[in-house]
Design a protein around this motif. Structure first.
Motif, PDB file in Angstrom:
ATOM      1  N   LYS A 180       0.818  -1.289  -0.042  1.00 27.00           N
ATOM      2  CA  LYS A 180      -0.027  -0.022  -0.198  1.00 27.00           C
ATOM      3  C   LYS A 180       0.936   1.250  -0.090  1.00 27.00           C
ATOM      4  N   THR A 181       2.037   1.113   0.414  1.00 26.94           N
ATOM      5  CA  THR A 181       2.738   2.437   0.663  1.00 26.94           C
ATOM      6  C   THR A 181       4.078   2.596  -0.061  1.00 26.94           C
ATOM      7  N   LYS A 182       4.733   1.357  -0.269  1.00 28.59           N
ATOM      8  CA  LYS A 182       6.238   1.356  -0.775  1.00 28.59           C
ATOM      9  C   LYS A 182       6.381   1.148  -2.236  1.00 28.59           C
ATOM     10  N   ILE A 183       5.552   0.174  -2.949  1.00 29.49           N
ATOM     11  CA  ILE A 183       5.834  -0.101  -4.205  1.00 29.49           C
ATOM     12  C   ILE A 183       5.409   0.759  -5.242  1.00 29.49           C
ATOM     13  N   LYS A 184       6.482   1.493  -5.842  1.00 32.06           N
ATOM     14  CA  LYS A 184       6.395   2.478  -6.865  1.00 32.06           C
ATOM     15  C   LYS A 184       6.266   1.963  -8.225  1.00 32.06           C
ATOM     16  N   GLU A 185       7.035   0.949  -8.684  1.00 25.61           N
ATOM     17  CA  GLU A 185       7.099   0.548  -9.798  1.00 25.61           C
ATOM     18  C   GLU A 185       6.441  -0.776  -9.868  1.00 25.61           C
ATOM     19  N   LYS A 186       5.548  -1.294 -10.881  1.00 24.31           N
ATOM     20  CA  LYS A 186       4.818  -2.449 -10.887  1.00 24.31           C
ATOM     21  C   LYS A 186       5.785  -3.597 -11.312  1.00 24.31           C
ATOM     22  N   PRO A 187       6.026  -4.586 -10.345  1.00 19.87           N
ATOM     23  CA  PRO A 187       6.767  -5.626 -10.298  1.00 19.87           C
ATOM     24  C   PRO A 187       6.366  -6.491 -11.664  1.00 19.87           C
ATOM     25  N   ASP A 188       7.327  -7.178 -12.305  1.00 20.98           N
ATOM     26  CA  ASP A 188       7.167  -8.193 -13.138  1.00 20.98           C
ATOM     27  C   ASP A 188       7.144  -9.456 -12.857  1.00 20.98           C
ATOM     28  N   ILE A 189       7.694  -9.929 -11.838  1.00 17.61           N
ATOM     29  CA  ILE A 189       7.373 -11.122 -11.110  1.00 17.61           C
ATOM     30  C   ILE A 189       7.234 -11.005  -9.571  1.00 17.61           C
ATOM     31  N   VAL A 190       6.286 -11.719  -8.965  1.00 21.12           N
ATOM     32  CA  VAL A 190       5.880 -11.681  -7.734  1.00 21.12           C
ATOM     33  C   VAL A 190       5.848 -12.972  -7.013  1.00 21.12           C
TER      34      VAL A 190
END
Length: 186
Positions: free
Chosen positions: A105-115
Motif C-alpha cells: 500500500k505504501t512502498k511499491i512505486k514500480e509495478k513488478p514483473d514477477i511476484v
C-alpha cells in the motif's frame, strides 16, 4: 541452502533457525527459476515473505534488474542483509521490514514483473496480497504471480473471485507452485 545459478552460484546462505520460517527447498527454487529463466532479464522481482532472502537473491544472481525483499521479522531482515552482503548485490536489492500489506500500500512505486508469494501456509495472506495488488493497480498484464503452498485447493477457492487466472501449476512433494496472471480484459 545455497544459490543455485547465475553470478552468485554456489554461495552458501545464512538461514533462519526455528520453525517460524520454512525456506523454499533448493530443488523447488531451481525448478522455479528454470521455469522463469526467460522472464528474469531486466525485470523487477518482488518477494513478499522473504525469510532468508534466498529467492530474491537467486533472482538477482540470475539477472533481474531489481529485487524487492520484504519480511515482517526483524531476525529475517538481519539474515537477508547478511546474505545480500555476502553475495555482493546490495545495489540491486531493496529490503523492507514491514508487513506485506503496508509494503504493497505504501512502498511499491514500480509495478513488478514477477511476484513470489510464499506466506505461512495456514494463512490467507496469498489471497490478501493479490487482492491488495489488484486494488492498488500494481499488476501489469504480463506480471507473473507465483504462490508457493501446500494447500492448493484452499488457495484456488480463495482466489477464485479475483481477476486472475492460473497459467501453470507444478508439484514437488507437498510443495505446490501456482503461476498466475491477471485476467485479460475483453
Amino acid at each position: 541452502m545455497r544459490i543455485i545459478g547465475g553470478k552468485a552460484k554456489g554461495t552458501k546462505l545464512y538461514t533462519l533457525e526455528g520453525e517460524n520460517t520454512r525456506p523454499t527447498l533448493d530443488r523447488v527454487r531451481e525448478s522455479l527459476f528454470n521455469i522463469l529463466q526467460y522472464e528474469l532479464s531486466d525485470s523487477i522481482f518482488l518477494d513478499l515473505f522473504s525469510g532468508s532472502g534466498a529467492c530474491g537473491i537467486e533472482a538477482v544472481s540470475r539477472g533481474v534488474k531489481k529485487a524487492i525483499l520484504c519480511d515482517k521479522s526483524k531476525r529475517a531482515i538481519e539474515i537477508i542483509k547478511k546474505n545480500v552482503a555476502k553475495t555482493h548485490i546490495e545495489e540491486k536489492v531493496e529490503i523492507y521490514q514491514l508487513g506485506f500489506e503496508e509494503l504493497l500500500k505504501t512502498k511499491i512505486k514500480e509495478k513488478p514483473d514477477i511476484v513470489f508469494i510464499d506466506p505461512p501456509y495456514q494463512t490467507d495472506y496469498a489471497y490478501q496480497a493479490i487482492k491488495i495488488m489488484l486494488e492498488n493497480n500494481l499488476i501489469k498484464e504480463e506480471t507473473i504471480l507465483i504462490i508457493e503452498t501446500n494447500q492448493e485447493k484452499r488457495i484456488k477457492e480463495e482466489i477464485e473471485e479475483l481477476e486472475i487466472e492460473i497459467m501453470d501449476e507444478r508439484k514437488y512433494g507437498r510443495v505446490h507452485l501456482m503461476f498466475l496472471r491477471q485476467k485479460r480484459k475483453g
